[in-house]
Scaffold this motif. Structure first.
Motif, PDB file in Angstrom:
ATOM      1  N   TYR A  23       0.807  -1.219   0.000  1.00 16.12           N
ATOM      2  CA  TYR A  23       0.000   0.000   0.000  1.00 16.12           C
ATOM      3  C   TYR A  23       0.844   1.275   0.000  1.00 16.12           C
ATOM      4  O   TYR A  23       0.309   2.383   0.059  1.00 16.12           O
ATOM      5  N   GLN A  24       2.150   1.134  -0.038  1.00 15.09           N
ATOM      6  CA  GLN A  24       3.011   2.314  -0.012  1.00 15.09           C
ATOM      7  C   GLN A  24       2.925   3.100  -1.317  1.00 15.09           C
ATOM      8  O   GLN A  24       2.539   2.574  -2.369  1.00 15.09           O
ATOM      9  N   LEU A  25       3.329   4.380  -1.242  1.00 18.72           N
ATOM     10  CA  LEU A  25       3.372   5.232  -2.430  1.00 18.72           C
ATOM     11  C   LEU A  25       4.262   4.597  -3.502  1.00 18.72           C
ATOM     12  O   LEU A  25       5.248   3.932  -3.169  1.00 18.72           O
ATOM     13  N   GLU A 231      -6.812  -1.014  -0.872  1.00 27.68           N
ATOM     14  CA  GLU A 231      -6.109   0.261  -0.951  1.00 27.68           C
ATOM     15  C   GLU A 231      -5.635   0.504  -2.379  1.00 27.68           C
ATOM     16  O   GLU A 231      -5.092  -0.394  -3.023  1.00 27.68           O
ATOM     17  N   GLU A 233      -3.244   1.831  -3.971  1.00 29.82           N
ATOM     18  CA  GLU A 233      -1.862   1.672  -4.443  1.00 29.82           C
ATOM     19  C   GLU A 233      -1.537   0.235  -4.845  1.00 29.82           C
ATOM     20  O   GLU A 233      -0.536  -0.024  -5.502  1.00 29.82           O
ATOM     21  N   PHE A 255      -7.683   5.075   0.360  1.00 32.42           N
ATOM     22  CA  PHE A 255      -6.258   5.111   0.684  1.00 32.42           C
ATOM     23  C   PHE A 255      -6.070   5.136   2.198  1.00 32.42           C
ATOM     24  O   PHE A 255      -6.910   5.648   2.939  1.00 32.42           O
ATOM     25  N   LYS A 260       0.229   6.203   3.847  1.00 37.40           N
ATOM     26  CA  LYS A 260       0.587   7.348   3.008  1.00 37.40           C
ATOM     27  C   LYS A 260       1.334   8.441   3.784  1.00 37.40           C
ATOM     28  O   LYS A 260       1.755   9.435   3.200  1.00 37.40           O
ATOM     29  N   THR A 263       7.013   9.323   3.374  1.00 36.39           N
ATOM     30  CA  THR A 263       7.514   9.904   2.119  1.00 36.39           C
ATOM     31  C   THR A 263       8.990   9.526   1.942  1.00 36.39           C
ATOM     32  O   THR A 263       9.630   9.016   2.873  1.00 36.39           O
TER      33      THR A 263
END
Length: 300
Positions: A23-25, A231, A233, A255, A260, A263
């Motif tokens: 689910y990470q960016l 999610e 992503e 999301f 999220k 970064t």
């Protein structure tokens, strides 16, 4: 030197590895040494050959990595990376359920705090929950904290599942409705629907496939188009793995704020300053480790 080059340089200097959840960016998925769902990441954490494990996920995942690797330094890039559902379950909920059902084993989703895992007989992930509950020599199971996953496990195993706490849920998966299912069928008539078992029962009932994110990775090859009910992503991960197939998020607003919150800047600062280090009290870690290791053994 850009921030990605800085991160890679620090990784080499400090013998660090980056584990990241599905689910990470996208930009964080791209720099991860290993990408996976909760079960895959737990397994990977057991045999990590690194001095530092940086966990691009939420806090309960980093705690699990620390429990399995007590001598390693485990870092969470920001304190904001927490799981609302994991925090819903308290030790009191487990103790109250045990009073009512003293013979029922306590099965806890890995999406729980280390403190509550210490009271579990075994932990599970969405990938192996039904399989593990099926193997347990008990007809009544105390299960927390996701009520929708409890519904899925009850349906798959035919056992009596006592969900704790009442109303435990993932707010991301709770967003999906029957209207989303109907809209997906109309907008993408050639697509099949893959649905996470944290989704509401009525959404699960309309799915073509109910699987964990790891299951989505393994099963996406079976069809050319998918609408993905988890999610958003996850679609990025699937699209990278299967560039010739099509993946559509069931809802753009699905999301996870905790996921999220991380970064590239957080990852750079975390590696540079070796923050924020995860610590789990020894007594809690030892008890929780037994439940996690039992899961890993039973899910082989």
């Amino acid at each position: 030197m850009d921030i990605i080059e800085e991160i890679l340089k620090l990784k080499d200097e400090k013998n660090a590895i980056i584990l990241a959840h599905n689910y990470q960016l996208p930009e964080i998925q791209d720099i991860a040494d290993f990408l996976g769902d909760s079960l895959e990441l737990a397994r990977k954490a057991v045999d990590v050959d690194a001095d530092i494990i940086l966990f691009a996920g939420v806090d309960f995942m980093a705690e699990t990595a620390k429990i399995l690797n007590p001598t390693k330094k485990v870092l969470l890039p920001t304190r904001r990376a927490t799981c609302v559902m994991a925090n819903m379950l308290k030790v009191e909920h487990i103790l109250e359920a045990k009073k009512k059902y003293p013979d029922a084993p306590v099965v806890l989703y890995v999406n729980t705090t280390a403190e509550t895992k210490a009271y579990a007989d075994v932990t599970v992930t969405s990938a192996n929950a039904a399989k593990i509950v099926e193997k347990l020599d008990a007809d009544t199971i105390i299960f927390g904290p996701d009520n929708n996953l409890a519904y899925y496990v009850a349906k798959k195993t035919g056992k009596r599942i006592i969900p704790i706490p009442e109303g435990g849920h993932c707010y991301v998966h709770k967003k999906f409705t029957l209207e989303d299912v109907e809209r997906a069928r109309k907008e993408y008539p050639n697509a099949k629907l893959m649905v996470h078992p944290e989704c509401n029962p009525e959404v699960q009932e309309k799915a073509d496939l109910i699987v964990s994110t790891g299951g989505m990775v393994r099963n996406a090859c079976q069809h050319d188009e998918w609408v993905v009910f988890t999610e958003k992503e996850m679609c990025y991960r699937l699209q990278k793995l299967y560039p010739d197939k099509k993946f559509y998020p069931a809802k753009e607003e699905a999301f996870c704020i905790g996921m999220k919150s991380i970064t590239l800047k957080h990852i750079y600062e975390s590696l540079k300053e070796e923050k924020y280090e995860i610590e789990v009290p020894k007594e809690i870690a030892e008890k929780a480790k037994k439940a996690i290791e039992r899961m890993l053994e039973m899910s082989k």
